[in-house]
Enzyme design. Structure first.
Site, short mmCIF file in Angstrom:
data_model
loop_
_atom_site.label_atom_id
_atom_site.label_comp_id
_atom_site.label_asym_id
_atom_site.label_seq_id
_atom_site.Cartn_x
_atom_site.Cartn_y
_atom_site.Cartn_z
CG HIS A 186 -1.82 1.16 1.36
ND1 HIS A 186 -2.18 1.71 2.57
CD2 HIS A 186 -2.45 1.89 0.40
CE1 HIS A 186 -3.01 2.71 2.36
NE2 HIS A 186 -3.18 2.84 1.05
N GLY A 226 -7.22 -5.21 5.00
CA GLY A 226 -7.74 -4.99 6.34
C GLY A 226 -6.79 -4.10 7.11
CG MET A 230 -1.29 -4.00 12.27
SD MET A 230 -0.08 -3.39 13.47
CE MET A 230 0.08 -1.66 13.05
CG HIS A 244 -9.58 2.91 0.67
ND1 HIS A 244 -10.42 3.19 1.72
CD2 HIS A 244 -8.38 3.49 0.98
CE1 HIS A 244 -9.76 3.90 2.62
NE2 HIS A 244 -8.53 4.10 2.20
CB ALA A 251 -10.84 -2.18 7.65
N GLY A 252 -11.24 0.92 6.91
CA GLY A 252 -11.65 2.24 7.37
C GLY A 252 -11.47 2.42 8.86
#
EC number: 6.5.1.8
Length: 466
Positions: free
Chosen positions: A250, A366, A368, A389, A391-392
């Site tokens: 990411h 999700g 870490m 994009h 879990a938020g």
């Protein structure tokens, strides 16, 4: 002639004095009051027709007043937001809904949607999707332009790569943090750095050296590179069903993208000085204007640069293992696209939202220590062909750092068999919504085709490391 005669005609502010001064001169020239009033009405109706003569100053002031009124009208918010779809309303904080409501009141907005991972951001909420007509909103994309995901599956049997070797590879071949880059022979090249676009704007020319210095690296916050296990229940992605060693990353456009975002946000806010304070961070640039076109060019370059960072990260790790990738999946989730919405081409901003056209592959991570998912879009029109994009967040960074205990986070990681390098309490799994809950709210947006389970994770160091 006196001021009362002038104000009855509807003149205001500075125009009253200028009209009276011009009227006095016309009186001295022998005109009667009714004749002067008739002339003033003509100037009022068409100030552009009086670029010289006794009425020139008055006409200029009237034109300026009219332009100011037009500017205010163009930036005026709708009295109520346009309707928009919301997925996972029970998971979304009120602040994110309020921000989306403001975005849906913009005069340039035509459609929108809110994803189940939504939370408060700058201007448009993270997880917000906004379609505008002939307008780009820099903060509708966000500061990390082109922030994106990439997964690669490797021809290495699961279990062959040990934790210590995986740790060593991530420490040797990834870099994180503001201003960080590879040095000397470790710095790599990429075709995106040689595109002619860099020379087409002073800003891009200025930022080129920064982009070169930071290529192939990741930022801070929630950016990561992970080794994990990809599980495919059925054959897909050009692979047989089964388990594969995989890398998931990411990352975004680093300091280059951030400076592009801030530069064009400033220009947009200057263009709309009268915009409602609630919408200040949603100031837009007309796409057919010079600044709008310049932002579009710089934004797309930042998106390509972000994906180039992923390219190099994955290539370095595969090369260090002496293998070639079996397959790769990637998507951007902080970008703007031209997209057909109904019968009209609109400008669709996805700020923390995954493109999910029918059949389109995407990645939804999700936290870490929680799984990520490979998904295929279902092309839901009401969601503007989008999905979450990630879990938020359910806790802001400050709230997470002040309320979560380090031992609690470490226990969570240990329970799931995750080794963490770097990473702060502000990025703890407990600061995020449960990814399973988020996925359950968007079954009509994407279909899950694979699951990635992390086991060695590298992030930037936080204010307090886990």
């Amino acid at each position: 002639m006196n001021g009362k005669h002038i104000t009855k005609l509807g003149f205001e502010k500075k125009a009253v004095g200028l009209a009276l001064a011009a009227a006095t001169l016309r009186e001295k020239a022998g005109l009667e009051r009714d004749e002067i009033l008739a002339e003033l009405r003509q100037v009022q109706a068409n100030p552009a027709g009086y670029t010289g003569g006794v009425y020139e100053a008055l006409a200029a002031e009237l034109s300026a007043q009219r332009a100011e009124l037009d500017l205010k009208a163009s930036a005026a918010l709708r009295p109520a937001p346009l309707p928009y779809g919301v997925w996972g309303a029970d998971l979304i904080e009120p602040g994110a809904r309020s921000q989306m409501d403001v975005a849906m009141r913009l005069p340039v907005t035509r459609a929108g949607a809110l994803m189940p991972d939504a939370h408060v951001g700058y201007g448009l909420p993270i997880g917000g999707v906004l379609a505008t007509e002939n307008a780009v909103i820099p903060y509708g994309v966000g500061v990390d332009i082109g922030c994106s995901m990439m997964l690669s599956a490797l021809p290495v049997p699961v279990g062959q790569l040990g934790v210590e070797e995986a740790r060593a590879l991530l420490l040797r071949h990834t870099r994180f943090g503001a201003g960080v880059g590879f040095e000397g022979r470790d710095r790599e090249d990429h075709p995106v750095l040689h595109e002619s676009v860099w020379g087409e704007q002073p800003l891009l020319r200025h930022l080129h050296d920064k982009a070169v210095a930071q290529v192939g690296t990741s930022g801070s916050g929630n950016h990561f590179v992970e080794f994990g296990t990809l599980r495919l229940a059925e054959a897909d992605l050009g692979l047989e069903a089964g388990e594969y060693l995989a890398v998931l990353s990411h990352s975004g456009s680093r300091g280059f993208g951030a400076q592009v975002a801030n530069h064009f946000t400033t220009l947009a806010q200057r263009l709309h000085p009268t915009i409602d304070p609630a919408a200040k961070k949603l100031a837009w640039l007309p796409l057919d204007g010079e600044d709008g076109q310049a932002y579009w060019q710089a934004m797309n370059l930042a998106g390509r640069y972000a994906l180039a960072n992923h390219d190099l990260i994955h290539a370095r790790l595969a090369r260090a293992l002496g293998v070639r990738e079996l397959t790769r999946v990637s998507n951007s989730h902080n970008l703007v696209w031209k997209q057909q919405v109904g019968s009209q081409e609109l400008i669709v901003h996805r700020k923390g939202a995954t493109p999910a056209q029918a059949g389109q592959l995407g990645l939804i991570p999700g936290s870490m220590a929680d799984p990520g998912f490979v998904v295929r879009g279902l092309g839901q029109p009401a969601a503007l062909h989008s999905a979450s994009h990630g879990a938020g967040r359910q806790l802001g960074r400050k709230a997470a750092a002040s309320t979560l205990a380090k031992k609690e986070v470490q226990a969570y990681l240990k329970q799931r068999g995750v080794t963490l390098l770097g990473g702060g309490i502000d990025e703890a799994p407990q600061a995020y919504k449960r990814i399973e809950d988020v996925l359950a709210r968007q079954g009509d947006l994407v279909a899950v085709i694979g699951q990635f389970t992390p086991w060695v994770v590298r992030m930037d160091t936080g204010s307090e490391d886990v």
